[in-house]
Design a protein around this motif. Structure first.
Motif, PDB file in Angstrom:
ATOM      1  N   LEU A  58      23.743  -6.439  58.279  1.00  0.00           N
ATOM      2  CA  LEU A  58      22.581  -5.591  58.539  1.00  0.00           C
ATOM      3  C   LEU A  58      21.304  -6.243  58.019  1.00  0.00           C
ATOM      4  N   ALA A  59      21.401  -6.895  56.868  1.00  0.00           N
ATOM      5  CA  ALA A  59      20.220  -7.580  56.334  1.00  0.00           C
ATOM      6  C   ALA A  59      19.809  -8.730  57.260  1.00  0.00           C
ATOM      7  N   ASP A 100      17.710  -7.762  60.437  1.00  0.00           N
ATOM      8  CA  ASP A 100      16.485  -7.015  60.153  1.00  0.00           C
ATOM      9  C   ASP A 100      15.448  -7.211  61.251  1.00  0.00           C
ATOM     10  N   ARG A 101      15.738  -8.104  62.167  1.00  0.00           N
ATOM     11  CA  ARG A 101      14.956  -8.290  63.388  1.00  0.00           C
ATOM     12  C   ARG A 101      15.951  -8.562  64.505  1.00  0.00           C
ATOM     13  N   VAL A 119      19.756  -4.898  66.298  1.00  0.00           N
ATOM     14  CA  VAL A 119      19.053  -4.782  65.032  1.00  0.00           C
ATOM     15  C   VAL A 119      19.859  -3.837  64.153  1.00  0.00           C
ATOM     16  N   GLY A 120      19.917  -4.126  62.861  1.00  0.00           N
ATOM     17  CA  GLY A 120      20.700  -3.309  61.949  1.00  0.00           C
ATOM     18  C   GLY A 120      19.927  -2.099  61.469  1.00  0.00           C
ATOM     19  N   GLU A 159      19.886   0.310  58.216  1.00  0.00           N
ATOM     20  CA  GLU A 159      20.387   0.610  56.889  1.00  0.00           C
ATOM     21  C   GLU A 159      20.559   2.120  56.741  1.00  0.00           C
TER      22      GLU A 159
END
Length: 377
Positions: free
Chosen positions: A125-126, A129-130, A181-182, A184
């Motif tokens: 997920l990090a 981030d795009r 895209v992740g 959070e």
């Protein structure tokens, strides 16, 4: 309290905005409809065109772009468009199903365990981030797991992890090569799955009720035992109704249930429209004899003619308009209504994709003899 099969049909059409087109914006419409199946990029657009007065596809483009509406793997482990505000709760309700289906045998065959998934997800997920392509996601996994494990890892994580599809262009916002895209979890915590399922059950009944335990389980692809537990916990918030053939149904008190005689206008439904897939008893909208014709053996659900609230055939774009294939004789007035719908649909497609769903036209060779007309655009 009792309800007939035909009154159930009318309740569904009412909740799903198919008795008349409504003057709603895209956000309010998606909220009312709960979720739009988005396995094919065009289908959410056709779903809203069928339901909204003056629908402008650019409005859905904008909602996808600013992520007011998001596209992700959710109910039935397939792609749906839902409100961003609903996504986290819906995913939490689905999490046990996604866990069991995507972190099981095939994941294990790649030499991975559910514990490996939980360890990988935060980093994935990090990294996302795009917007990231499949190739980029697989490369990230390959660096950590090696070449042999990356494919199996991605197969599991692309559905299990909270990943949103990002618009990539094309006539319907999304092309055939997705980017992700992740997302959070809010405040770093997962939503409780049981509480989330109760919310999903209420939303489902609001958008699709009255319905049975089996219907809710089919819509979401969750265990019936979990649905029963959710309904028991909702005692007082839902009511029980006697359905056809002794079926036990549930609904929200005071929810709209139009009379069985309420007129239902003809519609040209897109592929995989959720209204055809949201029930264990598909006969609510699909006559049993027609089910194998419109729901193919591989799971494709063809674009259908909806006549008097029930599937009566299929359609596809052709040169000069829309080819409508009816499985039984239709009155002249119905053909006239379908022709009006075809003219409107042809105009919509002309600005986007005049050959929508053309890759699925091979199914037409397998249809029985029927009444076929080309409805001019």
């Amino acid at each position: 309290m009792e309800i007939t099969s035909r009154a159930l049909n009318r309740a569904t059409l009412s909740r799903q905005l198919l008795l008349r087109r409504e003057s709603l914006d895209v956000v309010d419409a998606v909220r009312r409809l709960v979720a739009l199946q988005a396995q094919h990029a065009a289908s959410p657009y056709l779903a809203l065109w069928n339901r909204l007065e003056g629908f402008a596809p650019a409005d859905l483009d904008a909602a996808f772009t600013d992520r007011t509406v998001v596209k992700a793997t959710l109910m039935r482990i397939t792609l749906h468009a839902v409100l961003a505000d609903d996504y986290e709760v819906f995913r939490a309700a689905m999490r046990p199903t996604l866990y069991a289906s995507r972190l099981g045998h095939r994941f294990a065959a790649a030499g991975l365990t559910p514990a490996d998934a939980e360890e990988l997800v935060p980093g994935l997920l990090a990294f996302a981030d795009r917007p990231r392509t499949i190739a980029e996601m697989e490369a990230w996994l390959e660096e950590r797991l090696g070449t042999e494990k990356k494919a199996g890892a991605w197969w599991g994580l692309r559905a299990y992890a909270p990943l949103l599809h990002v618009p990539t262009g094309g006539p319907w916002s999304f092309g055939y090569r997705p980017s992700y895209v992740g997302l959070e979890p809010a405040q770093g915590a997962e939503v409780d799955a049981s509480e989330a399922l109760r919310t999903l059950v209420l939303r489902y009944l609001e958008g699709f009720g009255p319905a049975s335990v089996a219907d809710v389980a089919q819509f979401a692809m969750v265990q019936r035992s979990r649905v029963r537990q959710a309904l028991r916990a909702l005692d007082g918030a839902v009511e029980q109704i006697d359905g056809p053939d002794g079926a036990v149904l549930f609904d929200l008190p005071g929810a709209a249930r139009p009379s069985a005689g309420t007129p239902a206008p003809p519609r040209l439904m897109g592929m995989w429209d959720n209204v055809l897939l949201a029930y264990a008893d598909r006969s609510r909208l699909i006559p049993p004899a027609y089910r194998p014709l419109v729901i193919r053996i591989n799971g494709d659900v063809l674009p259908t003619l909806l006549v008097d609230g029930y599937v009566a055939g299929v359609w596809r774009p052709v040169e000069g308009g829309i080819e409508a294939t009816a499985f039984h004789d239709l009155p002249r007035g119905v053909w006239d209504g379908l022709a009006e719908e075809a003219a409107s649909l042809t105009a919509l497609l002309a600005d986007r994709d005049p050959r929508v769903y053309s890759r699925h036209h091979h199914w037409w060779a397998k249809l029985p003899d029927a009444r076929v007309r080309t409805l001019p655009g």
